[in-house]
Design an enzyme around this catalytic site. Structure first.
Site, PDB file in Angstrom:
ATOM      1  CE1 TYR A   1     -17.742  16.841  11.020  1.00  0.00           C
ATOM      2  CE2 TYR A   1     -17.210  18.123  12.752  1.00  0.00           C
ATOM      3  CZ  TYR A   1     -18.211  17.610  11.753  1.00  0.00           C
ATOM      4  OH  TYR A   1     -19.482  18.408  11.694  1.00  0.00           O
TER       5      TYR A   1
ATOM      6  CD  GLU B   1      -6.888  22.214  11.843  1.00  0.00           C
ATOM      7  OE1 GLU B   1      -7.480  23.014  11.443  1.00  0.00           O
ATOM      8  OE2 GLU B   1      -5.990  22.255  12.655  1.00  0.00           O
TER       9      GLU B   1
ATOM     10  NE  ARG C   1     -18.632  22.113  20.609  1.00  0.00           N
ATOM     11  CZ  ARG C   1     -18.598  20.772  20.017  1.00  0.00           C
ATOM     12  NH1 ARG C   1     -19.584  20.094  19.972  1.00  0.00           N
ATOM     13  NH2 ARG C   1     -17.167  20.339  19.970  1.00  0.00           N
TER      14      ARG C   1
HETATM   15  P1  NAD Z   1     -25.305  12.759   8.690  1.00  0.00           P
HETATM   16  O1  NAD Z   1     -23.968  12.075   8.713  1.00  0.00           O
HETATM   17  O2  NAD Z   1     -26.662  12.534   9.029  1.00  0.00           O
HETATM   18  O3  NAD Z   1     -25.551  13.727   7.267  1.00  0.00           O
HETATM   19  C1  NAD Z   1     -24.522  13.705   6.479  1.00  0.00           C
HETATM   20  C2  NAD Z   1     -24.910  13.136   5.144  1.00  0.00           C
HETATM   21  O4  NAD Z   1     -23.806  13.643   3.788  1.00  0.00           O
HETATM   22  C3  NAD Z   1     -25.222  12.022   5.018  1.00  0.00           C
HETATM   23  O5  NAD Z   1     -26.451  11.824   4.064  1.00  0.00           O
HETATM   24  C4  NAD Z   1     -24.012  11.350   4.285  1.00  0.00           C
HETATM   25  O6  NAD Z   1     -24.323  10.091   3.564  1.00  0.00           O
HETATM   26  C5  NAD Z   1     -23.518  12.329   3.113  1.00  0.00           C
HETATM   27  N1  NAD Z   1     -22.129  12.300   2.667  1.00  0.00           N
HETATM   28  C6  NAD Z   1     -21.091  12.128   3.508  1.00  0.00           C
HETATM   29  N2  NAD Z   1     -20.209  12.276   2.666  1.00  0.00           N
HETATM   30  C7  NAD Z   1     -20.649  12.418   1.308  1.00  0.00           C
HETATM   31  C8  NAD Z   1     -19.847  12.669   0.232  1.00  0.00           C
HETATM   32  N3  NAD Z   1     -18.483  12.329   0.191  1.00  0.00           N
HETATM   33  N4  NAD Z   1     -20.716  12.919  -1.054  1.00  0.00           N
HETATM   34  C9  NAD Z   1     -21.855  12.841  -0.922  1.00  0.00           C
HETATM   35  N5  NAD Z   1     -22.550  12.700   0.348  1.00  0.00           N
HETATM   36  C10 NAD Z   1     -22.051  12.762   1.447  1.00  0.00           C
HETATM   37  O7  NAD Z   1     -24.791  14.218   9.701  1.00  0.00           O
HETATM   38  P2  NAD Z   1     -25.880  15.317   9.877  1.00  0.00           P
HETATM   39  O8  NAD Z   1     -26.006  15.742  11.450  1.00  0.00           O
HETATM   40  O9  NAD Z   1     -27.030  15.459   9.218  1.00  0.00           O
HETATM   41  O10 NAD Z   1     -25.044  16.691   9.522  1.00  0.00           O
HETATM   42  C11 NAD Z   1     -24.966  17.369   8.253  1.00  0.00           C
HETATM   43  C12 NAD Z   1     -24.021  18.501   8.037  1.00  0.00           C
HETATM   44  O11 NAD Z   1     -24.187  19.279   9.417  1.00  0.00           O
HETATM   45  C13 NAD Z   1     -22.640  18.200   8.202  1.00  0.00           C
HETATM   46  O12 NAD Z   1     -21.764  18.624   7.100  1.00  0.00           O
HETATM   47  C14 NAD Z   1     -22.169  18.092   9.500  1.00  0.00           C
HETATM   48  O13 NAD Z   1     -20.838  18.356   9.644  1.00  0.00           O
HETATM   49  C15 NAD Z   1     -22.677  19.410   9.826  1.00  0.00           C
HETATM   50  N6  NAD Z   1     -22.990  19.598  11.237  1.00  0.00           N
HETATM   51  C16 NAD Z   1     -23.892  18.767  12.092  1.00  0.00           C
HETATM   52  C17 NAD Z   1     -23.944  18.850  13.225  1.00  0.00           C
HETATM   53  C18 NAD Z   1     -24.965  18.053  14.257  1.00  0.00           C
HETATM   54  O14 NAD Z   1     -24.897  18.262  15.452  1.00  0.00           O
HETATM   55  N7  NAD Z   1     -25.687  17.239  13.677  1.00  0.00           N
HETATM   56  C19 NAD Z   1     -23.196  19.892  14.101  1.00  0.00           C
HETATM   57  C20 NAD Z   1     -22.274  20.604  13.323  1.00  0.00           C
HETATM   58  C21 NAD Z   1     -22.161  20.472  12.141  1.00  0.00           C
HETATM   59  N1  UDP Z   2     -20.568  11.027  24.984  1.00  0.00           N
HETATM   60  C1  UDP Z   2     -20.955  10.426  25.959  1.00  0.00           C
HETATM   61  N2  UDP Z   2     -21.496   9.284  25.584  1.00  0.00           N
HETATM   62  C2  UDP Z   2     -21.706   8.742  24.314  1.00  0.00           C
HETATM   63  C3  UDP Z   2     -21.273   9.437  23.312  1.00  0.00           C
HETATM   64  C4  UDP Z   2     -21.077  10.772  23.655  1.00  0.00           C
HETATM   65  O1  UDP Z   2     -20.608  10.706  27.363  1.00  0.00           O
HETATM   66  O2  UDP Z   2     -22.305   7.499  24.439  1.00  0.00           O
HETATM   67  C5  UDP Z   2     -19.942  12.506  25.293  1.00  0.00           C
HETATM   68  C6  UDP Z   2     -18.823  12.683  24.414  1.00  0.00           C
HETATM   69  O3  UDP Z   2     -17.627  12.349  24.921  1.00  0.00           O
HETATM   70  C7  UDP Z   2     -18.880  14.392  24.250  1.00  0.00           C
HETATM   71  C8  UDP Z   2     -20.307  14.426  24.322  1.00  0.00           C
HETATM   72  O4  UDP Z   2     -20.911  13.551  24.861  1.00  0.00           O
HETATM   73  O5  UDP Z   2     -18.364  14.715  25.298  1.00  0.00           O
HETATM   74  C9  UDP Z   2     -21.045  14.937  22.811  1.00  0.00           C
HETATM   75  O6  UDP Z   2     -20.619  13.981  21.954  1.00  0.00           O
HETATM   76  P1  UDP Z   2     -21.219  13.946  20.615  1.00  0.00           P
HETATM   77  O7  UDP Z   2     -20.197  12.694  19.842  1.00  0.00           O
HETATM   78  O8  UDP Z   2     -22.293  13.693  20.559  1.00  0.00           O
HETATM   79  O9  UDP Z   2     -20.710  15.158  19.931  1.00  0.00           O
HETATM   80  P2  UDP Z   2     -19.169  16.175  19.719  1.00  0.00           P
HETATM   81  O10 UDP Z   2     -18.294  15.507  20.696  1.00  0.00           O
HETATM   82  O11 UDP Z   2     -19.075  16.146  18.494  1.00  0.00           O
HETATM   83  O12 UDP Z   2     -19.751  17.404  20.227  1.00  0.00           O
END
Ligand code: NAD
Ligand code: UDP
Length: 320
Positions: A143, A145, A276
């Protein structure tokens, strides 16, 4: 404008499609439904300006659009580690395909990058000029990289081909339409608390995250897409600087659900970042953006959403 949202049936993507339609745009939502659901966008299907395409971004596609929001990529560690090779392909090949489209049709393109590009950060809060501390060979690397290469591609297509690019580094975002079994911490804690189960805290719960409510995030990325400035192609952090330990988050969730909570401590996953928090000065000055929804308010909306889902007789989280 005609706007493509890849990953549009996912958590953030579905809120983005909704907002863009409400502003009068035509929206093409492209998704392979890996973690997205038709249920998330079912209320948009009758809108003449909305189109749904089942497609995988790792395969090329020809569309004519003015703007592209590239969100396609699983975001929860549980989902992106399910098929790590596919996760890399989605970020890298998906990015190349979308940049190729942007170049061909002269569309502006925004990439959903992530705070994960900072890895386990050694500077705090994180500013955009920090290069990060990422393990290139660990379980999270597919993810982290993948997203870092996607940023590289964005910058190189901009410098080499003049593609009009925007990069948003999204910090932990939460809200309605997260999957019940998503595996991310907010949905896990809320669902566990509503079911009267123990809350699963990984490690000792002292690690921190900063949680942004989804409407604030969507507002920020639309502003970035439409902003103009000399350095607008450089990455911009969007997140809420309110920082909480996972123990504090568990307490907040307990308060919001109105229950005494019990905690079960489980092992900390590999390479789990210790801290973070975004520095959002760049978003403030470039976009005049500030998050508006505090954690307690956003959690309340999220709890109401999951309560209705869990109480519903059709309470499922199955894919549509
Ligand atoms: P999510 O998993 O709900 O949404 C991702 C969507 O992409 C899904 O609808 C999935 O079906 C689609 N998808 C996955 N692989 C695909 C592919 N190969 N082709 C077409 N569609 C594909 O996640 P989200 O939280 O809505 O995240 C959306 C974007 O924001 C992602 O790129 C994620 O990396 C980025 N992001 C989210 C967060 C967060 O906290 N939610 C944080 C950082 C970055
Ligand atoms: N985490 C936790 N309990 C859970 C799920 C996640 O304590 O049931 C922790 C996880 O280890 C991380 C933080 O919550 O330290 C955020 O995790 P999440 O998967 O939501 O996002 P990311 O680690 O990608 O920021």
């Amino acid at each position: 404008m005609r706007i493509l949202v890849t990953g549009g049936a996912g958590f953030i993507g579905s809120h983005l499609c909704e907002r863009l339609l409400s502003e009068g745009n035509e929206v093409i939502c492209l998704d392979n439904f890996f973690t997205g659901r038709k249920q998330n966008i079912i209320h948009l299907l009758d809108d003449k300006k909305f189109e749904l395409v089942r497609h995988d971004v790792t395969e090329p596609i020809l569309l004519e659009v003015d703007q592209i929001y590239n969100l396609a990529c699983p975001a929860s560690p549980v989902h992106y580690q399910y098929n790590p090779v596919k996760t890399v392909k989605t970020s890298v090949m998906g990015m190349i395909n979308m940049l190729g489209m942007a170049k061909r049709v002269h569309a502006r393109i925004l990439q959903a990058s992530t705070s994960e590009v900072y890895g386990d950060p050694l500077i705090h809060p994180q500013t955009e000029d920090y290069f990060g501390n990422v393990n290139p060979i660990g379980l999270r690397s597919c993810y982290d990289e993948g997203k870092r290469v996607a940023e590289t591609l964005m910058m190189d297509y901009n410098r080499q081909n003049g593609v009009d690019t925007r990069i948003v580094r999204i910090f932990n975002t939460y809200g309605e339409r997260m999957l019940e079994n998503d595996g991310r911490v907010v949905s896990n804690f809320v669902v566990q608390a509503l079911r009267g189960q123990e809350l699963t805290v990984y490690g000792d719960g002292s690690q921190t995250r900063s949680f942004c409510y989804v409407s604030d995030l969507v507002d920020g990325i639309i502003r970035l897409m439409n902003a103009e400035a000399a350095d607008i192609h450089m990455p911009v952090n969007i997140g809420n600087p309110g920082e909480f330990t996972m123990n504090e988050l568990a307490e907040e969730v307990g308060k919001c659900v109105g229950r005494e909570i019990k905690i079960r401590y489980l092992p900390l996953p590999q390479d789990d970042p210790k801290q973070r928090k975004p520095n959002i000065e760049r978003a403030k000055s470039l976009l005049d953006w500030n998050p508006k929804v505090p954690l307690a308010e956003g959690l309340e909306k999220t709890v109401n959403y999951f309560r209705a889902l869990i109480d519903s007789p059709k309470a499922t989280n199955t894919k549509a």
